[in-house]
Write a protein that holds these residues in place. Structure first.
Motif, PDB file in Angstrom:
ATOM      1  N   PRO A  14       0.845  -1.211   0.000  1.00 39.00           N
ATOM      2  CA  PRO A  14       0.000   0.000   0.000  1.00 39.00           C
ATOM      3  C   PRO A  14       0.878   1.259   0.000  1.00 39.00           C
ATOM      4  O   PRO A  14       1.974   1.264   0.564  1.00 39.00           O
ATOM      5  CB  PRO A  14      -0.809  -0.095   1.266  1.00 39.00           C
ATOM      6  CG  PRO A  14      -0.104  -1.074   2.138  1.00 39.00           C
ATOM      7  CD  PRO A  14       0.707  -1.957   1.254  1.00 39.00           C
ATOM      8  N   GLU A  15       0.371   2.303  -0.625  1.00 39.09           N
ATOM      9  CA  GLU A  15       1.125   3.552  -0.679  1.00 39.09           C
ATOM     10  C   GLU A  15       0.986   4.299   0.651  1.00 39.09           C
ATOM     11  O   GLU A  15      -0.079   4.320   1.246  1.00 39.09           O
ATOM     12  CB  GLU A  15       0.591   4.437  -1.807  1.00 39.09           C
ATOM     13  CG  GLU A  15       0.877   3.884  -3.180  1.00 39.09           C
ATOM     14  CD  GLU A  15       0.396   4.827  -4.255  1.00 39.09           C
ATOM     15  OE1 GLU A  15       0.376   6.057  -4.007  1.00 39.09           O
ATOM     16  OE2 GLU A  15       0.033   4.352  -5.327  1.00 39.09           O
ATOM     17  N   VAL A  16       2.060   4.898   1.065  1.00 32.70           N
ATOM     18  CA  VAL A  16       2.064   5.658   2.303  1.00 32.70           C
ATOM     19  C   VAL A  16       1.606   7.085   1.991  1.00 32.70           C
ATOM     20  O   VAL A  16       2.093   7.718   1.061  1.00 32.70           O
ATOM     21  CB  VAL A  16       3.477   5.677   2.926  1.00 32.70           C
ATOM     22  CG1 VAL A  16       3.504   6.543   4.164  1.00 32.70           C
ATOM     23  CG2 VAL A  16       3.935   4.269   3.231  1.00 32.70           C
ATOM     24  N   MET A  17       0.659   7.579   2.800  1.00 31.47           N
ATOM     25  CA  MET A  17       0.170   8.950   2.617  1.00 31.47           C
ATOM     26  C   MET A  17       1.149   9.898   3.320  1.00 31.47           C
ATOM     27  O   MET A  17       1.432   9.746   4.510  1.00 31.47           O
ATOM     28  CB  MET A  17      -1.231   9.090   3.210  1.00 31.47           C
ATOM     29  CG  MET A  17      -1.862  10.418   2.922  1.00 31.47           C
ATOM     30  SD  MET A  17      -3.578  10.467   3.380  1.00 31.47           S
ATOM     31  CE  MET A  17      -3.424  10.953   5.067  1.00 31.47           C
ATOM     32  N   VAL A  18       1.681  10.888   2.621  1.00 33.28           N
ATOM     33  CA  VAL A  18       2.681  11.796   3.170  1.00 33.28           C
ATOM     34  C   VAL A  18       2.085  13.089   3.705  1.00 33.28           C
ATOM     35  O   VAL A  18       2.795  13.908   4.253  1.00 33.28           O
ATOM     36  CB  VAL A  18       3.758  12.126   2.119  1.00 33.28           C
ATOM     37  CG1 VAL A  18       4.740  11.002   1.976  1.00 33.28           C
ATOM     38  CG2 VAL A  18       3.154  12.502   0.815  1.00 33.28           C
ATOM     39  N   ASP A  19       0.789  13.315   3.564  1.00 35.58           N
ATOM     40  CA  ASP A  19       0.151  14.528   4.069  1.00 35.58           C
ATOM     41  C   ASP A  19      -0.105  14.400   5.565  1.00 35.58           C
ATOM     42  O   ASP A  19      -0.574  13.380   6.041  1.00 35.58           O
ATOM     43  CB  ASP A  19      -1.175  14.791   3.356  1.00 35.58           C
ATOM     44  CG  ASP A  19      -0.990  15.113   1.888  1.00 35.58           C
ATOM     45  OD1 ASP A  19       0.098  15.614   1.553  1.00 35.58           O
ATOM     46  OD2 ASP A  19      -1.919  14.865   1.105  1.00 35.58           O
ATOM     47  N   ILE A  20       0.201  15.466   6.311  1.00 36.08           N
ATOM     48  CA  ILE A  20      -0.043  15.492   7.752  1.00 36.08           C
ATOM     49  C   ILE A  20      -1.463  15.971   7.978  1.00 36.08           C
ATOM     50  O   ILE A  20      -1.920  16.924   7.349  1.00 36.08           O
ATOM     51  CB  ILE A  20       0.946  16.429   8.457  1.00 36.08           C
ATOM     52  CG1 ILE A  20       2.366  15.887   8.330  1.00 36.08           C
ATOM     53  CG2 ILE A  20       0.583  16.642   9.899  1.00 36.08           C
ATOM     54  CD1 ILE A  20       3.405  16.798   8.938  1.00 36.08           C
ATOM     55  N   ASN A  21      -2.129  15.369   8.929  1.00 38.31           N
ATOM     56  CA  ASN A  21      -3.463  15.804   9.316  1.00 38.31           C
ATOM     57  C   ASN A  21      -3.296  17.033  10.212  1.00 38.31           C
ATOM     58  O   ASN A  21      -2.852  16.941  11.357  1.00 38.31           O
ATOM     59  CB  ASN A  21      -4.186  14.676  10.061  1.00 38.31           C
ATOM     60  CG  ASN A  21      -5.630  15.025  10.334  1.00 38.31           C
ATOM     61  OD1 ASN A  21      -6.100  16.083   9.946  1.00 38.31           O
ATOM     62  ND2 ASN A  21      -6.315  14.114  11.005  1.00 38.31           N
ATOM     63  N   THR A  22      -3.635  18.231   9.694  1.00 32.54           N
ATOM     64  CA  THR A  22      -3.396  19.480  10.427  1.00 32.54           C
ATOM     65  C   THR A  22      -4.564  19.908  11.302  1.00 32.54           C
ATOM     66  O   THR A  22      -4.447  20.888  12.030  1.00 32.54           O
ATOM     67  CB  THR A  22      -3.090  20.608   9.431  1.00 32.54           C
ATOM     68  OG1 THR A  22      -4.167  20.740   8.514  1.00 32.54           O
ATOM     69  CG2 THR A  22      -1.797  20.332   8.691  1.00 32.54           C
TER      70      THR A  22
END
Length: 143
Positions: A14-22
């Protein structure tokens, strides 16, 4: 950190999501901002003055009054007598300022008088040290 899981199909990682939950970061910052605003003391804008303790006795006699008129042409009159020039006006103001009980100077400018003439009378009073000066006849400027 969250992960993005693909829905079946190709059997890879699975691809890792690089966006931070702000969203939690913004919530914490807003709470800190509100706490800072609440804890800042309200500034008091006050002027410290030495006020008299008792009521002073009323003056025994009203102070003398000097009438200064400025007509529409800018001519200055001191108690009805025309003033020759600025030096003569300065001599009159110095004489008033030198008295122990300063007379009140009532300045009555004409409605059409040039501002320069009225300002020169006020500046002359200030330079001489006359402290009791007031504008009279302001009701003529109400429309």
């Amino acid at each position: 950190m969250g992960m993005n899981v693909s829905s079946g199909g190709g059997g890879g990682e699975p691809e890792v999501m690089v966006d931070i939950n702000t969203t939690p970061l913004i919530d914490v910052m807003l709470v800190l901002l509100i706490m800072l605003i609440i804890t800042i003391p309200i500034q008091m804008h006050s002027v410290k003055m030495n006020l008299p303790v008792d009521n002073p006795p009323p003056p025994s006699a009203p102070p003398p009054v000097v009438q200064v008129d400025v007509n529409a042409n800018g001519l200055v009159k001191w108690n009805g007598a025309p003033v020759a020039d600025d030096a003569d006006l300065a001599r009159h103001m110095s004489a008033v300022a030198a008295e122990a009980d300063q007379p009140e100077i009532h300045l009555l400018p004409n409605r059409l008088a040039p501002y320069r003439s009225v300002a020169s009378v006020l500046a002359s009073a200030q330079r001489a040290g006359a402290t009791k000066i007031g504008l009279v006849g302001n009701e003529q400027y109400l429309q």
